[in-house]
Design an enzyme around this catalytic site. Structure first.
Site, PDB file in Angstrom:
ATOM      1  CG  HIS A 136      -1.703   1.089   1.931  1.00  0.00           C
ATOM      2  ND1 HIS A 136      -0.752   2.009   2.353  1.00  0.00           N
ATOM      3  CD2 HIS A 136      -2.512   1.958   0.653  1.00  0.00           C
ATOM      4  CE1 HIS A 136      -1.727   3.196   2.630  1.00  0.00           C
ATOM      5  NE2 HIS A 136      -2.098   2.746   1.687  1.00  0.00           N
ATOM      6  NE  ARG A 140      -3.958  11.472   3.948  1.00  0.00           N
ATOM      7  CZ  ARG A 140      -2.842  10.681   4.001  1.00  0.00           C
ATOM      8  NH1 ARG A 140      -2.733  10.034   3.127  1.00  0.00           N
ATOM      9  NH2 ARG A 140      -3.175  10.601   5.145  1.00  0.00           N
ATOM     10  N   GLY A 283     -18.510  12.041   0.073  1.00  0.00           N
ATOM     11  CA  GLY A 283     -18.830  11.578  -1.469  1.00  0.00           C
ATOM     12  C   GLY A 283     -17.931  11.118  -2.165  1.00  0.00           C
TER      13      GLY A 283
END
Length: 300
Positions: A136, A140, A283
């Site tokens: 992994h 960011r 979302g």
């Protein structure tokens, strides 16, 4: 403060462009591993290729709120499933996400002004051969009017452990971190050991790596250079392990061990992972957020 000045807008663009560049390097490298796998198990299969699709985030009022690219390879010779996603999303945070972000270091005031921007790269690889470790990686950048920060890291998740693989993976991480300060690698290693721990199983998810979050020293250039080097460490840390293990013979017992370990991986990502929770709460495309889940898993 992190007002959206011309300078900050340029810095956000640089970060997003770097995550795209890193994605392109990794995709090319992984497809090269598929092409070069000529001896050992699974060579009779077609070489895998990434399927690339755009992802979209829609705000509550229906307006565009960014998106990204989802790149997923399934059923390859070397990679049973691997995703390398990038995103650049923006808008305003909902109440649940506001509450989570308000507690972050250096990011107060979210309820007064919940605007945000975020960009990053996220990678999870589940391998065909059980001797090849899963892995992994993500990095960011997150911005609000109240502050900005970088985060991410990488960790190795073998179902069949080889001490020399763990040593190599950690050694490459340290070599890329040491130029940024000799205390950084041991601190980020310890952070990864704590973060990738599964309390309900009483064990770590894998053999660790490095992890940081909420990283803001006040020097954007220095912090961006660090996050770039965390990204640059990934391929030299991981690709030699794939090359060394992909040709090893494996049997049903090895595959069973792999499937059980994948169940452990899925538990962590669904119950504890902050990135999964944030992506779903804001979302973003659910398929992209849940790309990390393995194609097959088993529980005993």
């Amino acid at each position: 403060m992190a007002e959206n000045t011309t300078e900050m807008r340029a810095e956000k663009a640089r970060a997003a462009a770097w995550f795209r560049e890193l994605r392109d390097q990794i995709v090319a490298s992984f497809e090269g591993l598929e092409d070069s796998h000529a001896e050992g198990p699974f060579t009779e299969m077609d070489a895998g290729r990434f399927d690339v699709s755009e992802t979209k985030r829609t705000a509550e009022d229906g307006s565009d709120a960014g998106g990204g690219l989802m790149s997923v390879m399934r059923g390859g010779r070397v990679f049973e499933k691997v995703g390398v996603n990038i995103s650049e999303v923006y808008g305003t945070l909902g109440e649940r996400a506001q509450n989570a972000m308000a507690a972050r270091k250096g990011l107060p005031g979210m309820k007064d002004d919940p605007r945000f921007w975020a960009s990053g790269i996220s990678l999870v690889a589940h391998m065909r051969n059980p001797h090849v470790p899963a892995v992994h990686m993500n990095t960011r950048m997150f911005w609000t009017p109240h502050g900005w920060w970088f985060g991410g890291g990488s960790d190795l998740n073998p179902c069949i452990e080889y001490a020399e693989d763990t040593t190599h993976f950690h050694g490459v991480q340290q070599a890329h971190l040491d130029p940024h300060g000799g205390d950084l690698y041991p601190r980020l290693k310890a952070w990864a050991d704590e973060y990738f721990y599964i309390p309900h199983r009483g064990r770590a998810r894998g053999v660790g790596g490095i992890f940081l979050d909420d990283h803001n020293t006040g020097d954007w250039q220095a912090d961006f250079a660090l996050i770039q080097d965390i990204g640059r460490a990934f391929l030299p840390a991981y690709v030699p392990l794939v090359e060394a293990r992909r040709g090893m013979a494996c049997d049903d017992a090895d595959k069973d061990a792999q499937l059980i370990h994948r169940g452990l991986y899925a538990e962590y990502n669904l119950v504890y992972d902050r990135g999964t929770k944030f992506g779903l709460e804001t979302g973003h495309d659910a398929n992209a957020v849940l790309m990390s889940l393995p194609p097959l898993a088993k529980w005993v």
